[in-house]
Write an enzyme that holds these catalytic residues in place. Structure first.
Site, PDB file in Angstrom:
ATOM      1  N   THR A   1      50.658  49.435  52.235  1.00  0.00           N
ATOM      2  CA  THR A   1      50.411  48.560  51.092  1.00  0.00           C
ATOM      3  C   THR A   1      51.038  47.189  51.337  1.00  0.00           C
ATOM      4  O   THR A   1      51.510  46.901  52.443  1.00  0.00           O
ATOM      5  CB  THR A   1      50.869  49.259  49.782  1.00  0.00           C
ATOM      6  OG1 THR A   1      50.457  48.448  48.688  1.00  0.00           O
ATOM      7  CG2 THR A   1      52.363  49.499  49.709  1.00  0.00           C
TER       8      THR A   1
ATOM      9  N   ASP B   1      40.182  51.625  50.281  1.00  0.00           N
ATOM     10  CA  ASP B   1      40.192  50.910  48.994  1.00  0.00           C
ATOM     11  C   ASP B   1      38.782  50.784  48.392  1.00  0.00           C
ATOM     12  O   ASP B   1      38.586  51.023  47.199  1.00  0.00           O
ATOM     13  CB  ASP B   1      40.792  49.508  49.153  1.00  0.00           C
ATOM     14  CG  ASP B   1      42.304  49.545  49.302  1.00  0.00           C
ATOM     15  OD1 ASP B   1      42.939  50.474  48.763  1.00  0.00           O
ATOM     16  OD2 ASP B   1      42.861  48.646  49.961  1.00  0.00           O
TER      17      ASP B   1
ATOM     18  N   LYS C   1      53.420  54.611  43.201  1.00  0.00           N
ATOM     19  CA  LYS C   1      53.034  55.898  42.596  1.00  0.00           C
ATOM     20  C   LYS C   1      52.483  56.856  43.650  1.00  0.00           C
ATOM     21  O   LYS C   1      52.218  58.028  43.359  1.00  0.00           O
ATOM     22  CB  LYS C   1      51.973  55.670  41.516  1.00  0.00           C
ATOM     23  CG  LYS C   1      52.487  54.874  40.303  1.00  0.00           C
ATOM     24  CD  LYS C   1      51.429  54.871  39.221  1.00  0.00           C
ATOM     25  CE  LYS C   1      51.765  53.910  38.087  1.00  0.00           C
ATOM     26  NZ  LYS C   1      53.034  54.166  37.426  1.00  0.00           N
TER      27      LYS C   1
ATOM     28  N   ALA D   1      41.496  41.574  48.753  1.00  0.00           N
ATOM     29  CA  ALA D   1      41.054  42.623  47.836  1.00  0.00           C
ATOM     30  C   ALA D   1      39.538  42.588  47.652  1.00  0.00           C
ATOM     31  O   ALA D   1      38.880  43.636  47.612  1.00  0.00           O
ATOM     32  CB  ALA D   1      41.765  42.476  46.486  1.00  0.00           C
TER      33      ALA D   1
ATOM     34  N   LYS E   1      48.953  45.184  55.208  1.00  0.00           N
ATOM     35  CA  LYS E   1      47.607  45.685  55.531  1.00  0.00           C
ATOM     36  C   LYS E   1      46.978  44.974  56.733  1.00  0.00           C
ATOM     37  O   LYS E   1      46.205  45.579  57.479  1.00  0.00           O
ATOM     38  CB  LYS E   1      46.690  45.584  54.316  1.00  0.00           C
ATOM     39  CG  LYS E   1      47.067  46.566  53.196  1.00  0.00           C
ATOM     40  CD  LYS E   1      46.069  46.519  52.066  1.00  0.00           C
ATOM     41  CE  LYS E   1      46.510  47.407  50.908  1.00  0.00           C
ATOM     42  NZ  LYS E   1      45.526  47.462  49.826  1.00  0.00           N
TER      43      LYS E   1
ATOM     44  N   TYR F   1      46.219  47.228  37.380  1.00  0.00           N
ATOM     45  CA  TYR F   1      46.397  48.072  36.195  1.00  0.00           C
ATOM     46  C   TYR F   1      47.769  47.800  35.594  1.00  0.00           C
ATOM     47  O   TYR F   1      48.656  47.255  36.246  1.00  0.00           O
ATOM     48  CB  TYR F   1      46.254  49.563  36.550  1.00  0.00           C
ATOM     49  CG  TYR F   1      47.329  50.072  37.469  1.00  0.00           C
ATOM     50  CD1 TYR F   1      47.147  50.063  38.841  1.00  0.00           C
ATOM     51  CD2 TYR F   1      48.543  50.530  36.962  1.00  0.00           C
ATOM     52  CE1 TYR F   1      48.143  50.501  39.686  1.00  0.00           C
ATOM     53  CE2 TYR F   1      49.540  50.977  37.811  1.00  0.00           C
ATOM     54  CZ  TYR F   1      49.338  50.959  39.167  1.00  0.00           C
ATOM     55  OH  TYR F   1      50.322  51.376  40.000  1.00  0.00           O
TER      56      TYR F   1
HETATM   57  P1  ATR Z   1      44.488  39.499  47.844  1.00  0.00           P
HETATM   58  O1  ATR Z   1      44.696  40.087  49.190  1.00  0.00           O
HETATM   59  O2  ATR Z   1      45.255  40.182  46.742  1.00  0.00           O
HETATM   60  O3  ATR Z   1      43.054  39.335  47.506  1.00  0.00           O
HETATM   61  P2  ATR Z   1      44.705  36.679  48.483  1.00  0.00           P
HETATM   62  O4  ATR Z   1      44.012  36.855  49.800  1.00  0.00           O
HETATM   63  O5  ATR Z   1      45.881  35.780  48.400  1.00  0.00           O
HETATM   64  O6  ATR Z   1      45.214  38.065  47.913  1.00  0.00           O
HETATM   65  O7  ATR Z   1      43.615  36.214  47.416  1.00  0.00           O
HETATM   66  C1  ATR Z   1      43.939  36.007  46.091  1.00  0.00           C
HETATM   67  C2  ATR Z   1      42.646  35.772  45.302  1.00  0.00           C
HETATM   68  O8  ATR Z   1      42.973  35.588  43.934  1.00  0.00           O
HETATM   69  C3  ATR Z   1      41.905  34.530  45.718  1.00  0.00           C
HETATM   70  O9  ATR Z   1      40.521  34.734  45.486  1.00  0.00           O
HETATM   71  C4  ATR Z   1      42.465  33.474  44.760  1.00  0.00           C
HETATM   72  O10 ATR Z   1      41.630  32.361  44.570  1.00  0.00           O
HETATM   73  P3  ATR Z   1      41.676  31.121  45.659  1.00  0.00           P
HETATM   74  O11 ATR Z   1      40.983  31.614  46.868  1.00  0.00           O
HETATM   75  O12 ATR Z   1      40.978  30.026  44.970  1.00  0.00           O
HETATM   76  O13 ATR Z   1      43.152  30.860  45.868  1.00  0.00           O
HETATM   77  C5  ATR Z   1      42.534  34.294  43.510  1.00  0.00           C
HETATM   78  N1  ATR Z   1      43.475  33.822  42.471  1.00  0.00           N
HETATM   79  C6  ATR Z   1      44.819  33.909  42.481  1.00  0.00           C
HETATM   80  N2  ATR Z   1      45.359  33.436  41.334  1.00  0.00           N
HETATM   81  C7  ATR Z   1      44.296  33.058  40.569  1.00  0.00           C
HETATM   82  C8  ATR Z   1      44.173  32.487  39.253  1.00  0.00           C
HETATM   83  N3  ATR Z   1      45.264  32.241  38.487  1.00  0.00           N
HETATM   84  N4  ATR Z   1      42.933  32.239  38.771  1.00  0.00           N
HETATM   85  C9  ATR Z   1      41.838  32.502  39.527  1.00  0.00           C
HETATM   86  N5  ATR Z   1      41.888  33.026  40.779  1.00  0.00           N
HETATM   87  C10 ATR Z   1      43.099  33.307  41.286  1.00  0.00           C
END
Ligand code: ATR
Length: 282
Positions: A62, A102, A16, A131, A66, A224
């Protein structure tokens, strides 16, 4: 010559950002062009350098670039260093400057758009990935009473606690910074709960104990979509009074990048309103 900007990602077709920046440019009378750029997974740096060589003034970055953008930048802002990720690049006299908007976008959405007071609040941040990392410093700067980081893999939340504890202490707000697992949350209550996990992307929600929301508490999902995410459904059932998704954060992080590039801050309200209306009929 019209100044060129773009968002780079892979995939990028549904971004977007071009529409958001076109609306900001029209509103503020800025002569600029903003496109979507599909980055090659094995050629991010090359694409960025080509864009800059061909008159590009800045890029939004994005998924999944990043971290690469962070590595590519010659200079980085303090908030980009803390996030260890860059979502905004500025090209200036042959140099690449990296920033991360962010966290500022989230804070602006929480405080300005939703009208929440975070000073003195008990904040729960769910997730310990990129994130979550990107918003810790901006949240600590708002002087909450406590910031609890909870994650499925407890060690990752504890690592963030240890990494950011000296920053929390040096700010002098006496904010308690805690890293823990979801089970440890039983019996505790919070004023703001922010979902920074990737769970919503797979239509899932973190396994949270009931009773997390204090009276008048807010639940915020950085993701979202058309309807309520599973996390927001769970929050509504558990008594959260304010429910918000990440559309506002998307528009506000864009406004922060636009301000950095053009030196003029756009009015986000009409842009957010248009995107929200479109989402509800899509
Ligand atoms: P991002 O950059 O989007 O934060 P990431 O570094 O891969 O991506 O982190 C994903 C986060 O979402 C992590 O905190 C992950 O938990 P773990 O560290 O235990 O893997 C969390 N996460 C992903 N899927 C999840 C789920 N179904 N339930 C709870 N936490 C989830």
């Amino acid at each position: 010559m019209t100044d060129r900007y773009a968002v780079i990602g892979n995939p990028i077709a549904h971004s977007k950002s071009p529409r958001i920046h076109a609306a900001f440019a029209a509103q503020t009378g800025q002569d600029m062009q903003y496109d979507a750029l599909l980055g090659r997974l094995d050629g991010f740096a090359e694409t960025v350098r080509d864009f800059a060589r061909n008159g590009g003034r800045g890029l939004n970055v994005t998924i999944p670039f990043k971290l690469e953008a962070h590595a590519l930048a010659h200079e980085r802002s303090a908030r980009a260093e803390a996030a260890r990720a860059v979502n905004t690049l500025v090209f200036e006299q042959g140099r690449i400057i990296g920033d991360n908007t962010d966290g500022a976008g989230l804070v602006q959405d929480l405080t300005h758009n939703l009208g929440l007071t975070l000073k003195g609040a008990r904040i729960l941040l769910l997730g310990a990935g990129g994130a979550a990392r990107g918003v810790i410093l901006p949240l600590l700067q708002l002087a909450p009473t406590s910031l609890c980081i909870a994650n499925r893999t407890v060690a990752r939340a504890q690592e963030l606690q240890h990494e950011f504890a000296p920053r929390a202490t040096s700010m002098g707000h006496n904010c308690a910074l805690i890293g823990c697992g979801y089970d440890d949350l039983a019996g505790q209550s919070f004023d703001v709960v922010i979902n920074a996990t990737a769970a919503s992307l797979s239509d899932d929600a973190p396994p949270l104990p009931a009773g997390l929301y204090a009276p008048h508490a807010a639940a915020y999902d950085m993701v979202y979509g058309k309807g309520r995410t599973p996390f927001l459904q769970q929050a509504a059932a558990d008594g959260a009074e304010i429910l918000a998704d990440g559309l506002g954060m998307l528009v506000e992080q864009a406004a922060e990048a636009f301000t950095l590039w053009r030196g003029v801050r756009p009015n986000t309200a009409p842009v957010l309103q248009t995107l929200r209306a479109e989402l509800s009929v899509s």
